[in-house]
Design an enzyme around this catalytic site. Structure first.
Site, PDB file in Angstrom:
ATOM      1  N   SER A 161       0.348  -1.486   0.733  1.00  0.00           N
ATOM      2  CA  SER A 161       0.349  -0.076   0.103  1.00  0.00           C
ATOM      3  C   SER A 161       1.078   1.305   0.100  1.00  0.00           C
ATOM      4  O   SER A 161       0.234   2.207  -0.089  1.00  0.00           O
ATOM      5  CB  SER A 161      -1.149  -0.101   0.879  1.00  0.00           C
ATOM      6  OG  SER A 161      -0.141   0.205   3.178  1.00  0.00           O
ATOM      7  N   LYS A 189       1.501   4.940   6.568  1.00  0.00           N
ATOM      8  CA  LYS A 189       0.645   5.515   5.910  1.00  0.00           C
ATOM      9  C   LYS A 189       0.964   6.895   6.142  1.00  0.00           C
ATOM     10  O   LYS A 189       2.212   7.637   6.838  1.00  0.00           O
ATOM     11  CB  LYS A 189      -0.959   5.568   6.485  1.00  0.00           C
ATOM     12  CG  LYS A 189      -1.332   4.004   6.830  1.00  0.00           C
ATOM     13  CD  LYS A 189      -1.992   3.599   5.621  1.00  0.00           C
ATOM     14  CE  LYS A 189      -2.677   2.032   5.781  1.00  0.00           C
ATOM     15  NZ  LYS A 189      -2.616   1.533   4.505  1.00  0.00           N
TER      16      LYS A 189
END
Lengths: 168, 165
Positions: free
Chosen positions: B44, B87
């Site tokens: 991701s 993230k």
């Protein structure tokens, strides 16, 4: 009688061996649950190149992992796995395992924390579940809570759910 | 056996022991409280973080300042103590964030995201107003399917630290 250092070392080694033997022969309930969850992860997993016959044989061993009224709700990318009975859940896992779209499926339970009830017949396991599907690593990673019951001396999962589904 | 002793402790054992104690204290201090190593597992954060690589998180940085937009942070995943997510912060407390065709809008303004150098999929997410202790985080890989990508709102208390880039 004087006890010398070499004797002390030998006593320590023997005590450690006895403790390890005792742990292996009579594991405590927490270790039993961990072992059960590891076995479940292996039973659901499909290794690349495994024949359909082997997959079906593995899936037919799944019933003892769950109580008859086992309920589950797991959201995954693009869908949800939901069932209110053991029979239905086992059928769904069987279908998944023999699906032509599943070349390999690796289920891993990590960071398992177990709360054992004082009566030692029920327990809650919170863990990180990781699923690698075919070539896709980390197809699903989430935190799960399993409610377990000890029935006829074996730990069975009564309920499986995601913790705070859809959140970080 | 004298040469073994000399090899390990040098000619001045007392000083060597002091050096070893200081070194051990430093290592435990730095890796216990200041820096944490993380093995990147998923895709991701591509192309910024490659899966399988080891990255380091600065756990001290947010003691003196608040997380900033663009920071890549390590955050605790739900109730987990060990599983961390990597993230990027795109939304700050009090802002309204929404996603249109993969582009992020903060209070109605489209964010400039120079770190995205892959095609962006048509992700869409309705507006969400962040509370005073909430941040909006997302990965850099927006070419993947939206349903396979964990992103959204996290609490300030979940943020462990900032990745060294």
């Amino acid at each position: 009688m004087k006890i010398r250092a070499p004797q002390l070392i030998w006593i320590g080694i023997i005590a450690l061996g006895a403790w390890m033997l005792w742990s292996a022969l009579a594991p405590n309930e927490t270790r039993k649950i961990r072992g059960r969850l590891d076995s479940l992860a292996s039973a659901i997993s499909v290794t690349s190149g495994q024949s359909n016959l082997m997959r079906i044989a593995q899936a037919s061993d799944l019933s003892p992992f769950f109580t008859e009224d086992f309920t589950v709700r797991i959201d995954y990318p693009g869908g949800a796995f939901s069932s209110r009975t053991r029979a239905e859940s086992v059928q769904m896992i069987k279908r998944l395992k023999i699906s032509t779209e599943v070349e390999s499926l690796e289920v891993i339970f990590e960071e398992i924390e177990i709360d054992l009830a004082p009566d030692k017949t029920t327990a809650t396991a919170r863990l990180t579940g990781v699923v690698h599907l075919n070539e896709q690593r980390h197809w699903l990673t989430d935190r799960f809570e399993f409610q377990l019951q000890k029935i006829d001396g074996a730990w069975r999962i009564a309920n499986a759910r995601q913790i705070q589904p859809g959140s970080l | 056996m004298e040469w073994v002793k000399t090899l390990i402790f040098g000619k001045r054992p007392a000083r060597a022991i002091i050096r070893i104690v200081i070194l051990v204290a430093l290592v435990f201090g730095i890796f216990g409280y200041g820096v944490q190593h993380v093995r990147i597992a998923g895709v991701s954060m591509l192309p910024t973080f490659q899966p399988g690589t080891i990255r380091f998180v600065n756990k001290w940085v947010y003691r003196a300042q608040d997380p900033q937009r663009g920071d890549i942070v390590a955050l605790r995943f739900k109730d987990s103590q060990k599983t961390l997510l990597a993230k990027r912060i795109v939304g700050l407390p009090g802002e309204t964030i929404h996603i249109v065709d993969g582009a992020i809008f903060a209070n109605g303004s489209k964010l400039e995201e120079p770190y995205l150098n892959q095609p962006i999929a048509d992700w869409n997410d309705p507006p969400y107003e962040l509370n005073s202790d909430e941040y909006f985080v997302i990965g850099d890989n927006r070419s993947m399917d939206e349903s396979n990508h964990l992103f959204g709102v996290c609490k300030r208390s979940q943020i462990l630290g900032k990745f060294f880039e």
